[in-house]
Design an enzyme around this catalytic site. Structure first.
Site, PDB file in Angstrom:
ATOM      1  N   LYS A   1       6.305   7.193   2.156  1.00 31.62           N
ATOM      2  CA  LYS A   1       5.344   6.697   3.153  1.00 31.62           C
ATOM      3  C   LYS A   1       5.702   7.248   4.535  1.00 31.62           C
ATOM      4  O   LYS A   1       4.825   7.651   5.297  1.00 31.62           O
ATOM      5  CB  LYS A   1       5.350   5.168   3.191  1.00 31.62           C
ATOM      6  CG  LYS A   1       4.641   4.530   2.020  1.00 31.62           C
ATOM      7  CD  LYS A   1       3.210   4.157   2.391  1.00 31.62           C
ATOM      8  CE  LYS A   1       2.280   4.029   1.204  1.00 31.62           C
ATOM      9  NZ  LYS A   1       2.520   2.890   0.361  1.00 31.62           N
TER      10      LYS A   1
ATOM     11  N   LYS B   1       0.559  10.734 -10.449  1.00 29.87           N
ATOM     12  CA  LYS B   1       0.204   9.309 -10.447  1.00 29.87           C
ATOM     13  C   LYS B   1      -1.207   9.074  -9.923  1.00 29.87           C
ATOM     14  O   LYS B   1      -1.531   9.494  -8.809  1.00 29.87           O
ATOM     15  CB  LYS B   1       1.213   8.565  -9.564  1.00 29.87           C
ATOM     16  CG  LYS B   1       1.101   7.065  -9.666  1.00 29.87           C
ATOM     17  CD  LYS B   1       2.023   6.376  -8.679  1.00 29.87           C
ATOM     18  CE  LYS B   1       1.330   5.199  -8.038  1.00 29.87           C
ATOM     19  NZ  LYS B   1       1.991   4.679  -6.867  1.00 29.87           N
TER      20      LYS B   1
ATOM     21  N   LYS C   1      -5.027   5.140  -5.394  1.00 29.24           N
ATOM     22  CA  LYS C   1      -6.267   4.922  -4.639  1.00 29.24           C
ATOM     23  C   LYS C   1      -6.217   5.575  -3.267  1.00 29.24           C
ATOM     24  O   LYS C   1      -7.239   5.807  -2.656  1.00 29.24           O
ATOM     25  CB  LYS C   1      -6.580   3.438  -4.530  1.00 29.24           C
ATOM     26  CG  LYS C   1      -5.418   2.571  -4.116  1.00 29.24           C
ATOM     27  CD  LYS C   1      -5.665   1.104  -4.451  1.00 29.24           C
ATOM     28  CE  LYS C   1      -4.363   0.347  -4.563  1.00 29.24           C
ATOM     29  NZ  LYS C   1      -4.462  -0.934  -5.215  1.00 29.24           N
TER      30      LYS C   1
HETATM   31  P1  TYM Z   1      -0.034  -1.458  -6.202  1.00 33.14           P
HETATM   32  O1  TYM Z   1      -1.118  -2.257  -5.563  1.00 33.14           O
HETATM   33  O2  TYM Z   1       0.257  -0.103  -5.687  1.00 33.14           O
HETATM   34  O3  TYM Z   1      -0.310  -1.334  -7.737  1.00 33.14           O
HETATM   35  C1  TYM Z   1      -0.553  -2.486  -8.524  1.00 33.14           C
HETATM   36  C2  TYM Z   1       0.039  -2.314  -9.894  1.00 33.14           C
HETATM   37  O4  TYM Z   1      -0.519  -1.176 -10.536  1.00 33.14           O
HETATM   38  C3  TYM Z   1       0.514  -0.321 -10.975  1.00 33.14           C
HETATM   39  N1  TYM Z   1       0.068   1.079 -10.841  1.00 33.14           N
HETATM   40  C4  TYM Z   1       0.176   1.975 -11.813  1.00 33.14           C
HETATM   41  N2  TYM Z   1       0.660   1.885 -13.054  1.00 33.14           N
HETATM   42  C5  TYM Z   1       0.612   2.996 -13.821  1.00 33.14           C
HETATM   43  N3  TYM Z   1       0.079   4.174 -13.407  1.00 33.14           N
HETATM   44  C6  TYM Z   1      -0.417   4.309 -12.160  1.00 33.14           C
HETATM   45  N4  TYM Z   1      -0.944   5.469 -11.766  1.00 33.14           N
HETATM   46  C7  TYM Z   1      -0.384   3.186 -11.295  1.00 33.14           C
HETATM   47  N5  TYM Z   1      -0.787   2.954 -10.011  1.00 33.14           N
HETATM   48  C8  TYM Z   1      -0.493   1.659  -9.749  1.00 33.14           C
HETATM   49  C9  TYM Z   1       1.703  -0.589 -10.067  1.00 33.14           C
HETATM   50  O5  TYM Z   1       2.910  -0.246 -10.688  1.00 33.14           O
HETATM   51  C10 TYM Z   1       1.567  -2.075  -9.866  1.00 33.14           C
HETATM   52  O6  TYM Z   1       2.151  -2.754 -10.935  1.00 33.14           O
HETATM   53  N6  TYM Z   1       4.176  -3.436  -4.521  1.00 33.14           N
HETATM   54  C11 TYM Z   1       3.092  -3.662  -5.436  1.00 33.14           C
HETATM   55  C12 TYM Z   1       2.373  -4.986  -5.203  1.00 33.14           C
HETATM   56  C13 TYM Z   1       3.290  -6.138  -5.227  1.00 33.14           C
HETATM   57  C14 TYM Z   1       3.952  -6.704  -6.371  1.00 33.14           C
HETATM   58  C15 TYM Z   1       4.709  -7.784  -5.893  1.00 33.14           C
HETATM   59  C16 TYM Z   1       3.940  -6.375  -7.714  1.00 33.14           C
HETATM   60  C17 TYM Z   1       3.657  -6.877  -4.145  1.00 33.14           C
HETATM   61  N7  TYM Z   1       4.510  -7.839  -4.538  1.00 33.14           N
HETATM   62  C18 TYM Z   1       5.490  -8.583  -6.746  1.00 33.14           C
HETATM   63  C19 TYM Z   1       4.721  -7.169  -8.574  1.00 33.14           C
HETATM   64  C20 TYM Z   1       5.478  -8.232  -8.076  1.00 33.14           C
HETATM   65  C21 TYM Z   1       2.107  -2.531  -5.235  1.00 33.14           C
HETATM   66  O7  TYM Z   1       2.045  -1.910  -4.224  1.00 33.14           O
HETATM   67  O8  TYM Z   1       1.300  -2.325  -6.269  1.00 33.14           O
END
Ligand code: TYM
Length: 331
Positions: free
Chosen positions: A111, A194, A197
């Site tokens: 980031k 990956k 969005k």
């Molecule tokens: P975020 O919003 O980026 O993504 C949400 C979830 O989707 C999964 N993910 C993917 N899995 C497989 N392939 C991909 N291309 C892909 N893109 C996204 C992410 O691994 C995630 O599980 N930090 C987290 C949000 C969060 C969270 C938490 C998750 C905040 N607190 C506590 C679990 C527990 C995030 O940015 O996810």
């Protein structure tokens, strides 16, 4: 019964990567665990959304959770900022989170490289807030994609550190989890490793995408000129296309195109057409449900209120205990 918790940032529509990484199996298993699923709206502030965008995105994320199969009567589905005790636990955990370890986190470094004009403290302490989300419900298992593995490692470190420091076995050490299956990383259609969005819009297939949009994006997916030597290894963008196909198509279909690739007879156009149709089929029930739920504001508000109440019971109890252990006056 295990406590299972997962979250997602509300920054636009959910894509296939989110679904396959964190939701697909979760919806099946919500009956056998105590489940919490939340929308990480505090986390999304690192990118400075407007109040209107924030509200719209939270609602959209909730609609898509429900459309994907989460049941608010069984699981607790809530909005992170509806449980402000999380912010207190975040503050407390930050006192034992060290600059060096936070700066080493891959997602932070990425980031910081991508947006040098906005390296805020929220980005640096992102893993502490995530640890607070998980530890506040004393979760054992956290369904996530492979990209979140390092954050889970940090959560275990913070949990262990707190338990040791206060000589209390308050926090379990949670593991990243995909219900018995390997953690996944769903690739993008632009050749990137990956699906995301925030990158090129055309690289992600959103759960709300209409069939025509899916066809268009898939047909534009990056490939190469095709193999010229039999049984040669696949270059990354081609391998990615196969990974996507494995996620949504029947095994025989994948095998058919794999054989074609190995005998140098593959036509990527045919493979993409098939992939697009399989993606359309795979997402159809979710897409229909999204449309239905989107119109029902009263129900969405009811789900949020219900989740807020249930999350509060568990979250407030943990923070009360933590305050006591630290030595603060009880509430
Ligand atoms: P975020 O919003 O980026 O993504 C949400 C979830 O989707 C999964 N993910 C993917 N899995 C497989 N392939 C991909 N291309 C892909 N893109 C996204 C992410 O691994 C995630 O599980 N930090 C987290 C949000 C969060 C969270 C938490 C998750 C905040 N607190 C506590 C679990 C527990 C995030 O940015 O996810």
């Amino acid at each position: 019964m295990d406590i299972v918790l997962s979250g997602i940032r509300p920054t636009g529509n959910l894509h296939l990567g989110n679904y396959l990484g964190a939701l697909k199996n979760f919806t099946k298993m919500q009956h056998e665990n105590t489940c919490y699923f939340f929308i990480a709206d505090y986390h999304s502030l690192t990118t400075h959304p407007t109040p209107q965008n924030l509200q719209g995105n939270v609602k959209q994320a909730l609609v898509e959770y429900l459309a994907a199969g989460l049941d608010p009567e069984i699981a607790t589905i809530f909005v992170q900022s509806d449980l402000p005790e999380t912010a207190e636990l975040y503050l407390l955990l930050n006192m034992n989170a060290y600059m060096g370890e936070l700066e080493r986190v891959t997602t932070f470094k990425e980031k910081a490289r991508k947006q040098p004009q906005n390296i805020n403290a929220g980005l640096l302490t992102y893993p502490t807030l995530m640890a607070a989300d998980i530890l506040i419900h004393r979760a054992h298992k956290v369904p996530v994609g492979k990209d979140q593995e390092q954050h889970l490692e940090m959560t275990r470190t913070f949990a262990r550190r707190f338990n040791r420091m206060y000589n209390a076995e308050i926090f379990p050490e949670p593991v990243a989890y995909n219900f018995g299956e390997e953690l996944v990383k769903i690739p993008g259609l632009d050749g990137s490793a990956k699906m995301s969005k925030s990158d090129d819009e055309n690289s992600a297939i959103f759960l709300a995408d209409e069939p025509e949009a899916i066809r268009k994006k898939v047909m534009r997916a990056v490939t190469d000129a095709g193999p010229t030597v039999k049984n040669s290894p696949k270059p990354e963008p081609v391998e990615n296309l196969f990974t996507l196909m494995k996620a949504v198509s029947q095994p025989e279909t994948v095998q058919y195109f794999d054989d074609k690739y190995n005998s140098c007879e593959i036509r990527y156009g045919d493979m993409k057409k098939q992939l697009a149709e399989d993606m359309i089929l795979f997402t159809a029930p979710i897409r229909e449900k999204i449309k239905e739920l989107k119109a029902n504001d009263t129900y969405i508000r009811k789900v949020m209120d219900m989740g807020k109440e249930k999350a509060h019971v568990s979250g407030a109890a943990t923070v009360r205990l933590v305050r006591e252990i630290i030595g603060f006056r009880p509430y």
